[in-house]
Design a protein around this motif. Structure first.
Motif, PDB file in Angstrom:
ATOM      1  N   ALA A 143      -3.434   4.488  -6.961  1.00  0.00           N
ATOM      2  CA  ALA A 143      -3.163   4.235  -5.539  1.00  0.00           C
ATOM      3  C   ALA A 143      -3.237   5.572  -4.809  1.00  0.00           C
ATOM      4  O   ALA A 143      -3.092   6.632  -5.423  1.00  0.00           O
ATOM      5  N   GLN A 144      -3.490   5.507  -3.504  1.00  0.00           N
ATOM      6  CA  GLN A 144      -3.549   6.731  -2.711  1.00  0.00           C
ATOM      7  C   GLN A 144      -3.351   6.408  -1.242  1.00  0.00           C
ATOM      8  O   GLN A 144      -3.493   5.267  -0.812  1.00  0.00           O
ATOM      9  N   ASP A 145      -3.037   7.446  -0.487  1.00  0.00           N
ATOM     10  CA  ASP A 145      -2.941   7.325   0.965  1.00  0.00           C
ATOM     11  C   ASP A 145      -3.122   8.717   1.551  1.00  0.00           C
ATOM     12  O   ASP A 145      -3.093   9.718   0.814  1.00  0.00           O
ATOM     13  N   GLU A 146      -3.332   8.773   2.850  1.00  0.00           N
ATOM     14  CA  GLU A 146      -3.478  10.072   3.503  1.00  0.00           C
ATOM     15  C   GLU A 146      -2.912  10.011   4.908  1.00  0.00           C
ATOM     16  O   GLU A 146      -2.867   8.959   5.540  1.00  0.00           O
TER      17      GLU A 146
ATOM     18  N   LYS B 162       0.825  -1.203   0.000  1.00  0.00           N
ATOM     19  CA  LYS B 162       0.000   0.000   0.000  1.00  0.00           C
ATOM     20  C   LYS B 162       0.865   1.260   0.000  1.00  0.00           C
ATOM     21  O   LYS B 162       1.805   1.378   0.765  1.00  0.00           O
TER      22      LYS B 162
ATOM     23  N   THR C 113       3.854   9.827   5.053  1.00  0.00           N
ATOM     24  CA  THR C 113       4.128  10.071   6.471  1.00  0.00           C
ATOM     25  C   THR C 113       4.886  11.390   6.602  1.00  0.00           C
ATOM     26  O   THR C 113       5.308  11.976   5.609  1.00  0.00           O
TER      27      THR C 113
ATOM     28  N   LYS D 265      -2.973  14.279   1.492  1.00  0.00           N
ATOM     29  CA  LYS D 265      -3.352  13.162   0.618  1.00  0.00           C
ATOM     30  C   LYS D 265      -2.390  13.071  -0.563  1.00  0.00           C
ATOM     31  O   LYS D 265      -2.088  14.078  -1.200  1.00  0.00           O
TER      32      LYS D 265
ATOM     33  N   TYR E  81      -5.879  16.793   6.280  1.00  0.00           N
ATOM     34  CA  TYR E  81      -5.512  15.585   5.553  1.00  0.00           C
ATOM     35  C   TYR E  81      -4.473  15.909   4.490  1.00  0.00           C
ATOM     36  O   TYR E  81      -4.709  16.748   3.625  1.00  0.00           O
TER      37      TYR E  81
ATOM     38  N   GLU F 142       0.324  10.110  12.567  1.00  0.00           N
ATOM     39  CA  GLU F 142      -1.082   9.995  12.180  1.00  0.00           C
ATOM     40  C   GLU F 142      -1.987  10.330  13.367  1.00  0.00           C
ATOM     41  O   GLU F 142      -1.839   9.772  14.455  1.00  0.00           O
TER      42      GLU F 142
ATOM     43  N   LYS G 220       2.122   4.905   0.825  1.00  0.00           N
ATOM     44  CA  LYS G 220       2.155   5.462   2.179  1.00  0.00           C
ATOM     45  C   LYS G 220       2.702   6.882   2.163  1.00  0.00           C
ATOM     46  O   LYS G 220       3.696   7.169   1.511  1.00  0.00           O
TER      47      LYS G 220
END
Length: 172
Positions: free
Chosen positions: A160-163, A26, A30, A131, A129, A36, A28
């Motif tokens: 793909a994505q993350d937050e 996944k 940071t 993102k 957020y 978080e 990521k």
């Protein structure tokens, strides 16, 4: 019948291994400045230097042709408030340094400016957020485009994505 079950299980296992080998981890995002769900240090807000925090991006899928970064506040009194938008970021970008912008095209945030505008809630604690989106193409959007234009251009192109969510409340 048992052969069909074994063959099906083998096909599923092969697909899972291929997905992992192709970067199935996944994506990521940071920051070394906050964890978080934790508070964002005032240094990165309107109460401090209002500079962007350092960001690290990992597990970018190999099929990504570009990245997009959006920072927003869903708790703003008028609804979703965009603090920073950058797109057409090179897909090999693994970090964004403190106080700097990634290479790419900057949009117009809801402060009416390009670039980063840090947290500055009028009251209470807001969530912010950060993102990151991996896209299957570069976006044909000009410098200064607004959030609605960016969202429309990204539709159907996110692979793909993350937050990362941080909180901030002003100390008055």
């Amino acid at each position: 019948m048992p052969r069909a079950i074994i063959a099906g299980a083998f096909a599923i296992a092969l697909a899972a291994m291929a997905s992992f080998a192709a970067g199935g981890a996944k994506m990521k995002i940071t920051s070394s400045a906050f964890q978080e769900g934790a508070n964002i240090p005032s240094k990165f807000t309107c109460d401090g230097a209002d500079t962007s925090p350092p960001l690290q991006i990992a597990n970018i899928p190999s099929e990504a042709k570009s990245l997009a970064l959006i920072v927003d506040d869903p708790d703003a009194p008028g609804g979703l408030f965009s603090h920073w938008m950058v797109w057409n970021i090179p897909p090999h970008t693994g970090a964004v340094g403190e106080g700097s912008a990634p290479k790419g095209v900057q949009g117009t945030n809801d402060f009416g400016k390009s670039g980063y505008g840090g947290p500055c809630p009028p009251s209470g604690t807001h969530r912010y957020y950060f993102k990151i989106f991996a896209l299957d193409r570069e976006l044909d959007l000009p410098f200064g485009a607004k959030r609605g234009q960016l969202d429309a251009a990204m539709k159907g192109h996110v692979v793909a994505q993350d937050e990362l969510m941080g909180r901030y409340s002003r100390q008055k």
